[in-house]
Write a protein that holds these residues in place. Structure first.
Motif, PDB file in Angstrom:
ATOM      1  N   LEU A 132      51.142  41.248  56.093  1.00  0.00           N
ATOM      2  CA  LEU A 132      50.543  40.388  55.070  1.00  0.00           C
ATOM      3  C   LEU A 132      49.178  40.899  54.624  1.00  0.00           C
ATOM      4  CD1 LEU A 132      51.470  36.953  56.674  1.00  0.00           C
ATOM      5  CD2 LEU A 132      52.518  37.973  54.640  1.00  0.00           C
ATOM      6  N   GLN A 133      48.739  42.018  55.223  1.00  0.00           N
ATOM      7  CA  GLN A 133      47.458  42.641  54.940  1.00  0.00           C
ATOM      8  C   GLN A 133      46.288  41.702  55.224  1.00  0.00           C
ATOM      9  OE1 GLN A 133      47.363  45.030  51.323  1.00  0.00           O
ATOM     10  NE2 GLN A 133      49.597  45.087  51.294  1.00  0.00           N
ATOM     11  N   GLU A 134      46.456  40.857  56.236  1.00  0.00           N
ATOM     12  CA  GLU A 134      45.376  39.999  56.714  1.00  0.00           C
ATOM     13  C   GLU A 134      44.784  40.679  57.947  1.00  0.00           C
ATOM     14  OE1 GLU A 134      46.563  35.928  57.135  1.00  0.00           O
ATOM     15  OE2 GLU A 134      47.572  35.906  55.179  1.00  0.00           O
ATOM     16  N   HIS A 135      43.929  41.653  57.684  1.00  0.00           N
ATOM     17  CA  HIS A 135      43.484  42.560  58.739  1.00  0.00           C
ATOM     18  C   HIS A 135      42.614  41.863  59.781  1.00  0.00           C
ATOM     19  CE1 HIS A 135      45.288  45.571  56.271  1.00  0.00           C
ATOM     20  NE2 HIS A 135      44.422  45.412  55.301  1.00  0.00           N
ATOM     21  N   GLY A 136      41.821  40.909  59.361  1.00  0.00           N
ATOM     22  CA  GLY A 136      40.981  40.203  60.316  1.00  0.00           C
ATOM     23  C   GLY A 136      41.802  39.466  61.361  1.00  0.00           C
ATOM     24  N   ASN A 137      42.836  38.766  60.916  1.00  0.00           N
ATOM     25  CA  ASN A 137      43.705  38.053  61.854  1.00  0.00           C
ATOM     26  C   ASN A 137      44.481  39.034  62.735  1.00  0.00           C
ATOM     27  OD1 ASN A 137      43.029  35.423  61.016  1.00  0.00           O
ATOM     28  ND2 ASN A 137      44.478  35.513  59.326  1.00  0.00           N
ATOM     29  N   ALA A 138      44.903  40.150  62.142  1.00  0.00           N
ATOM     30  CA  ALA A 138      45.604  41.166  62.934  1.00  0.00           C
ATOM     31  C   ALA A 138      44.693  41.697  64.037  1.00  0.00           C
ATOM     32  CB  ALA A 138      46.076  42.304  62.029  1.00  0.00           C
ATOM     33  N   ILE A 139      43.448  41.969  63.687  1.00  0.00           N
ATOM     34  CA  ILE A 139      42.488  42.480  64.665  1.00  0.00           C
ATOM     35  C   ILE A 139      42.315  41.489  65.806  1.00  0.00           C
ATOM     36  CG2 ILE A 139      40.018  42.925  65.017  1.00  0.00           C
ATOM     37  CD1 ILE A 139      40.066  44.248  62.196  1.00  0.00           C
ATOM     38  N   TYR A 176      41.493  48.089  62.565  1.00  0.00           N
ATOM     39  CA  TYR A 176      40.059  48.292  62.314  1.00  0.00           C
ATOM     40  C   TYR A 176      39.860  49.184  61.085  1.00  0.00           C
ATOM     41  CZ  TYR A 176      38.313  46.395  66.806  1.00  0.00           C
ATOM     42  OH  TYR A 176      37.955  45.582  67.856  1.00  0.00           O
ATOM     43  N   LEU A 177      40.613  50.271  61.018  1.00  0.00           N
ATOM     44  CA  LEU A 177      40.459  51.200  59.892  1.00  0.00           C
ATOM     45  C   LEU A 177      40.862  50.542  58.577  1.00  0.00           C
ATOM     46  CD1 LEU A 177      41.764  54.490  61.537  1.00  0.00           C
ATOM     47  CD2 LEU A 177      39.403  53.935  60.939  1.00  0.00           C
ATOM     48  N   ALA A 178      41.923  49.759  58.611  1.00  0.00           N
ATOM     49  CA  ALA A 178      42.345  49.064  57.396  1.00  0.00           C
ATOM     50  C   ALA A 178      41.271  48.100  56.911  1.00  0.00           C
ATOM     51  CB  ALA A 178      43.657  48.318  57.645  1.00  0.00           C
ATOM     52  N   ALA A 179      40.497  47.564  57.856  1.00  0.00           N
ATOM     53  CA  ALA A 179      39.413  46.647  57.500  1.00  0.00           C
ATOM     54  C   ALA A 179      38.098  47.370  57.226  1.00  0.00           C
ATOM     55  CB  ALA A 179      39.215  45.629  58.622  1.00  0.00           C
ATOM     56  N   GLY A 180      38.103  48.708  57.321  1.00  0.00           N
ATOM     57  CA  GLY A 180      36.901  49.482  57.067  1.00  0.00           C
ATOM     58  C   GLY A 180      35.912  49.496  58.218  1.00  0.00           C
ATOM     59  N   ARG A 181      36.359  49.139  59.414  1.00  0.00           N
ATOM     60  CA  ARG A 181      35.468  49.071  60.582  1.00  0.00           C
ATOM     61  C   ARG A 181      35.617  50.363  61.405  1.00  0.00           C
ATOM     62  NH1 ARG A 181      36.654  43.072  62.887  1.00  0.00           N
ATOM     63  NH2 ARG A 181      35.492  43.928  64.669  1.00  0.00           N
ATOM     64  N   VAL A 182      35.076  51.430  60.855  1.00  0.00           N
ATOM     65  CA  VAL A 182      35.245  52.753  61.465  1.00  0.00           C
ATOM     66  C   VAL A 182      34.574  52.831  62.830  1.00  0.00           C
ATOM     67  CG1 VAL A 182      34.816  55.226  61.181  1.00  0.00           C
ATOM     68  CG2 VAL A 182      35.460  53.836  59.201  1.00  0.00           C
ATOM     69  N   ASN A 183      33.383  52.248  62.969  1.00  0.00           N
ATOM     70  CA  ASN A 183      32.679  52.311  64.253  1.00  0.00           C
ATOM     71  C   ASN A 183      33.463  51.598  65.358  1.00  0.00           C
ATOM     72  OD1 ASN A 183      30.564  53.776  63.150  1.00  0.00           O
ATOM     73  ND2 ASN A 183      29.323  51.970  62.726  1.00  0.00           N
ATOM     74  N   LEU A 210      37.911  60.279  61.623  1.00  0.00           N
ATOM     75  CA  LEU A 210      37.048  61.280  60.997  1.00  0.00           C
ATOM     76  C   LEU A 210      37.179  61.228  59.482  1.00  0.00           C
ATOM     77  CD1 LEU A 210      37.683  64.282  63.423  1.00  0.00           C
ATOM     78  CD2 LEU A 210      35.503  63.102  63.085  1.00  0.00           C
ATOM     79  N   GLY A 211      38.402  61.151  59.004  1.00  0.00           N
ATOM     80  CA  GLY A 211      38.626  61.120  57.558  1.00  0.00           C
ATOM     81  C   GLY A 211      38.007  59.905  56.897  1.00  0.00           C
ATOM     82  N   ASP A 212      38.224  58.724  57.494  1.00  0.00           N
ATOM     83  CA  ASP A 212      37.657  57.497  56.927  1.00  0.00           C
ATOM     84  C   ASP A 212      36.142  57.475  57.052  1.00  0.00           C
ATOM     85  OD1 ASP A 212      40.242  56.790  56.426  1.00  0.00           O
ATOM     86  OD2 ASP A 212      40.161  54.861  57.456  1.00  0.00           O
ATOM     87  N   GLY A 213      35.617  58.247  58.019  1.00  0.00           N
ATOM     88  CA  GLY A 213      34.168  58.348  58.159  1.00  0.00           C
ATOM     89  C   GLY A 213      33.547  59.400  57.255  1.00  0.00           C
ATOM     90  N   GLY A 214      34.376  60.072  56.446  1.00  0.00           N
ATOM     91  CA  GLY A 214      33.877  61.056  55.494  1.00  0.00           C
ATOM     92  C   GLY A 214      34.052  62.501  55.894  1.00  0.00           C
ATOM     93  N   ASP A 215      34.513  62.754  57.106  1.00  0.00           N
ATOM     94  CA  ASP A 215      34.689  64.131  57.579  1.00  0.00           C
ATOM     95  C   ASP A 215      36.161  64.513  57.484  1.00  0.00           C
ATOM     96  OD1 ASP A 215      34.517  66.614  58.709  1.00  0.00           O
ATOM     97  OD2 ASP A 215      33.882  65.931  60.703  1.00  0.00           O
ATOM     98  N   ILE A 216      36.635  64.727  56.267  1.00  0.00           N
ATOM     99  CA  ILE A 216      38.044  65.050  56.060  1.00  0.00           C
ATOM    100  C   ILE A 216      38.378  66.415  56.663  1.00  0.00           C
ATOM    101  CG2 ILE A 216      39.806  65.491  54.313  1.00  0.00           C
ATOM    102  CD1 ILE A 216      38.335  63.463  52.533  1.00  0.00           C
ATOM    103  N   THR A 217      37.476  67.369  56.496  1.00  0.00           N
ATOM    104  CA  THR A 217      37.711  68.700  57.075  1.00  0.00           C
ATOM    105  C   THR A 217      37.854  68.612  58.593  1.00  0.00           C
ATOM    106  OG1 THR A 217      36.480  69.767  55.289  1.00  0.00           O
ATOM    107  CG2 THR A 217      36.794  71.023  57.317  1.00  0.00           C
ATOM    108  N   GLY A 218      37.023  67.794  59.222  1.00  0.00           N
ATOM    109  CA  GLY A 218      37.122  67.614  60.662  1.00  0.00           C
ATOM    110  C   GLY A 218      38.463  67.037  61.062  1.00  0.00           C
TER     111      GLY A 218
END
Length: 362
Positions: free
Chosen positions: A85-92, A116-123, A150-158
């Protein structure tokens, strides 16, 4: 489905404090893509178990107590349903509870990281990965999650380097090829994904997952003839491959080609996976392209109800409503498309449609 539901409910009557009945019933709901019903069933079962655990000392409680892995299984399925349902907070929230019960579980740990990644919580995803990594060193799933972080944090090459190293070490495993190709595709390096999948398809000619992903990636690159060839290759080996039936049918429908065949393909996919919202959308879109607005609405309305935050489905429904002269309803559908997951749509085009529809509706 009705008979399966009846049996599951009977099991719940026989074991009123057990988890087998609710779990079985929820699984039927998931197969029907009735995720709200699955969540309600499972959350009730979890609440019953939590209440039982809070009561200490009674013989009934000792007999009815479930093991941590059993409770985690309920929570994991709740998380899965919320993700659909793309309710990421409840899934988490559900996955965090499952991981608390089974901290070394790769399955629940991986799902928590994905949520976490779907919700943008990379840390948070990074922290969760470090918690499970020592217990699953070298596992390709851990490698894939590391690359995605790494990719979601901006390091796609990594991320690419991590997956390429894994491929060097696991070249005999088709999964390593699929993970690298998926990473390339997710970060708009489609040509590189095609190269990986074409090479893998030669190395693993009988692997239908590779051939299907090759078709999907070629379609993303607008290489439609090559994509069709790959999809038909899958169907030659497995005529009941529902994902391929739907993808090929939708590809035809979206381009306004072979519409009769598109409807046959997607209808067969729906016969194999009844109530699948993506397939309902595909069939409705095929009928829309064919000009059969009544049949189109029949299927698109079901898809919209099942996946209300899916932007593509809402956009399709808006197009149908506008063509039917229902401009105010169309505007609402397009607004939901803009507020949804944002995947697969052109916001500028939709905003233009909204302006036109508002002008016509006044």
């Amino acid at each position: 489905f009705d008979e399966a539901i009846s049996v599951a409910r009977r099991l719940m009557e026989v074991e009123p404090n057990g988890i087998r009945g609710p779990y079985a019933l929820a699984e039927v709901y998931v197969l029907q893509h009735k995720y709200r019903d699955a969540i309600a069933t499972l959350e009730t079962a979890v609440a019953v178990q939590r209440q039982s655990q809070a009561v200490r000392g009674s013989q009934a409680t000792r007999q009815g107590r479930v093991r941590p892995y059993q409770l985690a299984s309920l929570l994991g399925r709740i998380g899965y349903a919320y993700q659909q349902l793309q309710e990421h907070g409840n899934a988490i929230d559900s996955y965090e509870q499952a991981v608390e019960l089974l901290p070394m579980s790769l399955a629940y740990g991986a799902r928590l990281i994905q949520a976490y990644l779907a919700a943008g919580r990379v840390n948070d995803a990074t922290t969760a990965l470090e918690a499970i990594r020592p217990h699953h060193s070298g596992d390709l799933t851990v490698t894939r999650l590391e690359a995605r972080i790494l990719g979601d944090g901006g390091d796609i090459t990594g991320g690419v380097n991590v997956l390429r190293d894994a491929l060097d070490d696991n070249g005999q495993d088709p999964t390593a090829h699929l993970f690298l190709a998926a990473f390339y595709r997710d970060y708009d390096r489609v040509d590189e994904a095609v190269v990986v999948l074409e090479s893998a398809s030669l190395r693993f000619p009988e692997n239908l997952s590779i051939l299907f992903q090759l078709g999907a990636t070629l379609e993303q690159r607008d290489r439609f003839a090559d994509a069709e060839r790959a999809f038909r290759g899958v169907l030659e080996r497995d005529s009941d491959h529902a994902a391929t039936l739907n993808y090929l049918g939708y590809m035809f429908a979206d381009r306004g080609q072979h519409l009769d065949e598109a409807i046959r393909l997607i209808t067969k996919a729906l016969d194999l996976d009844v109530h699948n919202p993506a397939y309902l959308d595909s069939l409705g879109w095929a009928y829309f392209k064919q000009g059969d607005l009544a049949e189109a609405e029949k299927y698109l309305s079901q898809a919209v109800s099942a996946l209300p935050v899916n932007s593509v489905i809402q956009s399709h429904f808006g197009d149908l409503l506008a063509l039917s002269g229902r401009y105010r309803e169309a505007v609402l559908a397009w607004l939901r498309a803009l507020e949804g997951d944002g995947e697969g749509i052109d916001p500028v085009n939709i905003e233009s449609k909204i302006r036109d529809a508002r002008a016509k509706g006044n």
